[in-house]
Write an enzyme that holds these catalytic residues in place. Structure first.
Site, PDB file in Angstrom:
ATOM      1  N   ARG A 174       0.940  -1.172  -0.038  1.00  0.00           N
ATOM      2  CA  ARG A 174       0.130  -0.043  -0.153  1.00  0.00           C
ATOM      3  C   ARG A 174       0.744   1.256  -0.156  1.00  0.00           C
ATOM      4  NH1 ARG A 174      -2.030  -3.567  -1.282  1.00  0.00           N
ATOM      5  NH2 ARG A 174      -3.907  -4.645  -0.442  1.00  0.00           N
ATOM      6  N   SER A 224     -10.684  -1.542   3.776  1.00  0.00           N
ATOM      7  CA  SER A 224     -10.012  -2.050   5.231  1.00  0.00           C
ATOM      8  C   SER A 224      -9.453  -0.789   5.647  1.00  0.00           C
ATOM      9  CB  SER A 224      -8.597  -2.752   4.754  1.00  0.00           C
ATOM     10  OG  SER A 224      -9.012  -4.022   4.242  1.00  0.00           O
ATOM     11  N   GLU A 294      -4.740   2.557   6.773  1.00  0.00           N
ATOM     12  CA  GLU A 294      -4.360   2.477   5.300  1.00  0.00           C
ATOM     13  C   GLU A 294      -5.320   3.537   4.694  1.00  0.00           C
ATOM     14  OE1 GLU A 294      -5.376  -1.070   3.415  1.00  0.00           O
ATOM     15  OE2 GLU A 294      -6.045  -0.320   1.766  1.00  0.00           O
TER      16      GLU A 294
HETATM   17  C1  LIG Z   1     -15.323  -1.334  -0.469  1.00  0.00           C
HETATM   18  C2  LIG Z   1     -13.955  -1.121  -0.712  1.00  0.00           C
HETATM   19  C3  LIG Z   1     -13.171  -2.119  -0.949  1.00  0.00           C
HETATM   20  C4  LIG Z   1     -11.683  -1.942  -0.971  1.00  0.00           C
HETATM   21  N1  LIG Z   1     -10.865  -2.966  -1.581  1.00  0.00           N
HETATM   22  C5  LIG Z   1      -9.698  -2.723  -1.614  1.00  0.00           C
HETATM   23  C6  LIG Z   1      -8.890  -3.952  -1.905  1.00  0.00           C
HETATM   24  O1  LIG Z   1      -9.240  -4.752  -1.991  1.00  0.00           O
HETATM   25  N2  LIG Z   1      -7.478  -3.578  -1.969  1.00  0.00           N
HETATM   26  C7  LIG Z   1      -6.996  -2.346  -1.902  1.00  0.00           C
HETATM   27  O2  LIG Z   1      -5.720  -2.075  -2.265  1.00  0.00           O
HETATM   28  N3  LIG Z   1      -7.808  -1.277  -1.593  1.00  0.00           N
HETATM   29  C8  LIG Z   1      -9.086  -1.408  -1.509  1.00  0.00           C
HETATM   30  N4  LIG Z   1      -9.782  -0.299  -1.129  1.00  0.00           N
HETATM   31  C9  LIG Z   1      -9.219   1.013  -0.970  1.00  0.00           C
HETATM   32  C10 LIG Z   1      -9.314   1.919  -2.211  1.00  0.00           C
HETATM   33  O3  LIG Z   1     -10.292   1.511  -3.299  1.00  0.00           O
HETATM   34  C11 LIG Z   1      -7.886   1.831  -3.035  1.00  0.00           C
HETATM   35  O4  LIG Z   1      -6.737   2.111  -2.111  1.00  0.00           O
HETATM   36  C12 LIG Z   1      -7.946   2.611  -4.345  1.00  0.00           C
HETATM   37  O5  LIG Z   1      -6.658   2.241  -4.982  1.00  0.00           O
HETATM   38  C13 LIG Z   1      -7.904   3.922  -4.151  1.00  0.00           C
HETATM   39  O6  LIG Z   1      -8.110   4.809  -5.340  1.00  0.00           O
HETATM   40  P1  LIG Z   1      -8.676   6.072  -5.686  1.00  0.00           P
HETATM   41  O7  LIG Z   1      -8.866   6.253  -7.049  1.00  0.00           O
HETATM   42  O8  LIG Z   1     -10.004   5.997  -4.749  1.00  0.00           O
HETATM   43  O9  LIG Z   1      -7.726   6.958  -4.731  1.00  0.00           O
HETATM   44  P2  LIG Z   1      -8.243   8.101  -3.603  1.00  0.00           P
HETATM   45  O10 LIG Z   1      -8.682   7.493  -2.633  1.00  0.00           O
HETATM   46  O11 LIG Z   1      -8.839   9.142  -4.320  1.00  0.00           O
HETATM   47  O12 LIG Z   1      -6.454   8.675  -3.337  1.00  0.00           O
HETATM   48  C14 LIG Z   1      -5.777   7.742  -2.894  1.00  0.00           C
HETATM   49  C15 LIG Z   1      -4.396   8.320  -2.711  1.00  0.00           C
HETATM   50  O13 LIG Z   1      -4.158   8.440  -4.304  1.00  0.00           O
HETATM   51  C16 LIG Z   1      -3.630   9.766  -4.551  1.00  0.00           C
HETATM   52  N5  LIG Z   1      -4.001   9.780  -6.184  1.00  0.00           N
HETATM   53  C17 LIG Z   1      -5.339   9.473  -6.571  1.00  0.00           C
HETATM   54  N6  LIG Z   1      -5.053   9.757  -7.886  1.00  0.00           N
HETATM   55  C18 LIG Z   1      -4.031  10.248  -8.064  1.00  0.00           C
HETATM   56  C19 LIG Z   1      -3.231  10.656  -9.342  1.00  0.00           C
HETATM   57  N7  LIG Z   1      -3.774  10.782 -10.488  1.00  0.00           N
HETATM   58  N8  LIG Z   1      -2.070  11.273  -9.245  1.00  0.00           N
HETATM   59  C20 LIG Z   1      -1.468  11.330  -8.130  1.00  0.00           C
HETATM   60  N9  LIG Z   1      -2.049  10.821  -6.812  1.00  0.00           N
HETATM   61  C21 LIG Z   1      -3.353  10.538  -7.006  1.00  0.00           C
HETATM   62  C22 LIG Z   1      -4.472  10.519  -3.598  1.00  0.00           C
HETATM   63  O14 LIG Z   1      -3.992  12.059  -3.565  1.00  0.00           O
HETATM   64  C23 LIG Z   1      -4.511   9.790  -2.305  1.00  0.00           C
HETATM   65  O15 LIG Z   1      -3.055   9.837  -1.689  1.00  0.00           O
HETATM   66  C24 LIG Z   1     -11.325  -0.387  -0.952  1.00  0.00           C
HETATM   67  C25 LIG Z   1     -12.310   0.382  -0.904  1.00  0.00           C
HETATM   68  C26 LIG Z   1     -13.490   0.387  -0.403  1.00  0.00           C
HETATM   69  C27 LIG Z   1     -14.296   1.566  -0.270  1.00  0.00           C
END
Ligand SMILES: Cc1cc2nc3c(=O)[nH]c(=O)nc-3n(C[C@H](O)[C@H](O)[C@H](O)COP(=O)(O)OP(=O)(O)OC[C@H]3O[C@@H](n4cnc5c(N)ncnc54)[C@H](O)[C@@H]3O)c2cc1C
Length: 301
Positions: A174, A224, A294
């Site tokens: 992560r 998580s 996380e």
């Molecule tokens: C129901 C549920 C289930 C999940 N299951 C998992 C799982 O199985 N495995 C897992 O790893 N995660 C899981 N997650 C967590 C999450 O979906 C992941 O961490 C995902 O990768 C986050 O992506 P996001 O686009 O929503 O990023 P955001 O939450 O919007 O941002 C996360 C980080 O990325 C940065 N960021 C985003 N886009 C960019 C960009 N273009 N350039 C630079 N920085 C950027 C942001 O600044 C922040 O620091 C889950 C979440 C939920 C709600």
């Protein structure tokens, strides 16, 4: 500069702009404070021009994807939240997929399936964008983005494009270089191999079925809440502290999966954070284990 003037000037760059926007609408926790400004750039050019505006006016900005791993505290974010959701071009290329940062992982996994490309089924149920997935090195079921990433195209602080090959991204559990350095991910190239349509579809369905069985998907959350501490499972530690179902205001330790804090009933970000701190304190006291989040908390209390 006055807020209204900033708003007017930013609006000339991008019309998908809002002032004092409730960020609870844009993060998967469905909780949290307001951002002074919130923008969804419709083109890469507009994104770059907004970033230039921020630099020229010393305005803080925060890049977000689908908001599925972030929470804005109730005191709000003093600056501009930039959501990449409109930058979602996806192209099948010779050895995989090339997608803009704001493309959803699920959408990319579906395109891979349609193109009979194997390797991304594990990510099909992770509700983030490909940009967010690289930043977090998202993973599930023994696999992670690191294993399928080829390279990313980023924007540096001088607004120049750079390419980071997978081994330059410092992808860990992560974690990535992008969590610590100020690069903006514009495009992600994923390498996949030719596979069988039905086999890929079955795998995706099986993993998503397992997700639905185990995870409290009918409540808002950020997945998580904690990273897995070495040698332990976060959910088990929380359960063993007697915190299953523990509720603080509208925030609750999920009855279904103790590793998830859910927004049970109009939780505030303050309540979610207080529950995080309570868990950290109890687990430290009982097992002497440090629980790192996380989920990323930003903004003022
Ligand atoms: C129901 C549920 C289930 C999940 N299951 C998992 C799982 O199985 N495995 C897992 O790893 N995660 C899981 N997650 C967590 C999450 O979906 C992941 O961490 C995902 O990768 C986050 O992506 P996001 O686009 O929503 O990023 P955001 O939450 O919007 O941002 C996360 C980080 O990325 C940065 N960021 C985003 N886009 C960019 C960009 N273009 N350039 C630079 N920085 C950027 C942001 O600044 C922040 O620091 C889950 C979440 C939920 C709600």
């Amino acid at each position: 500069m006055e807020k209204e003037i900033i708003f007017k000037q930013l609006k000339e760059i991008e019309s998908n702009l809002f002032m004092d926007e409730n960020m609870g609408k844009h993060v998967s926790f469905r909780a949290g404070g307001k951002a002074d400004f919130y923008v969804e750039p419709s083109t890469e050019k507009n994104l770059i021009n907004i970033l230039k505006f921020c630099q020229e006016n010393a305005m803080p900005y925060y890049l977000m994807g689908n908001g599925s791993n972030i929470l804005v505290r109730d005191g709000g974010y003093a600056g501009i939240m930039i959501n990449t959701k409109n930058l979602q071009d996806i192209q099948i290329i010779s050895n995989g997929i090339s997608a803009q940062a704001g493309a959803s992982l699920g959408g990319v996994a579906q395109q891979a399936l349609a193109g009979q490309l194997e390797g991304l089924a594990f990510a099909s149920g992770i509700p983030g964008t490909v940009g967010g997935a690289v930043v977090m090195n998202a993973g599930a079921y023994g696999n992670e983005i690191k294993n399928v990433l080829e390279f990313v195209e980023v924007l540096n602080e001088q607004f120049e494009k750079e390419t980071f090959l997978v081994n330059q991204c410092e992808l860990g559990y992560r974690n990535s270089i992008f969590r610590h350095k100020n690069y903006i991910i514009l495009r992600v190239n994923i390498k996949l191999s030719k596979g069988d349509y039905n086999k890929i579809k079955d795998e995706m369905e099986d993993l998503n079925h397992r997700r639905c069985e185990k995870q409290p998907l009918s409540f808002p959350s950020a997945g998580s809440t904690f990273k897995r501490p070495k040698g332990y499972y976060a959910g088990k530690l929380i359960d063993d502290c007697g915190l299953r179902g523990h509720q603080l205001g509208g925030a609750q330790v999920s009855e279904k999966h103790c590793g998830f804090i859910i927004n049970k009933d109009h939780a505030t970000a303050t309540e979610i954070e207080a529950l995080i701190k309570l868990i950290q304190k109890e687990v430290k006291q009982k097992f002497n284990v440090d629980m790192q989040t996380e989920v990323i908390l930003i903004g003022k209390c």
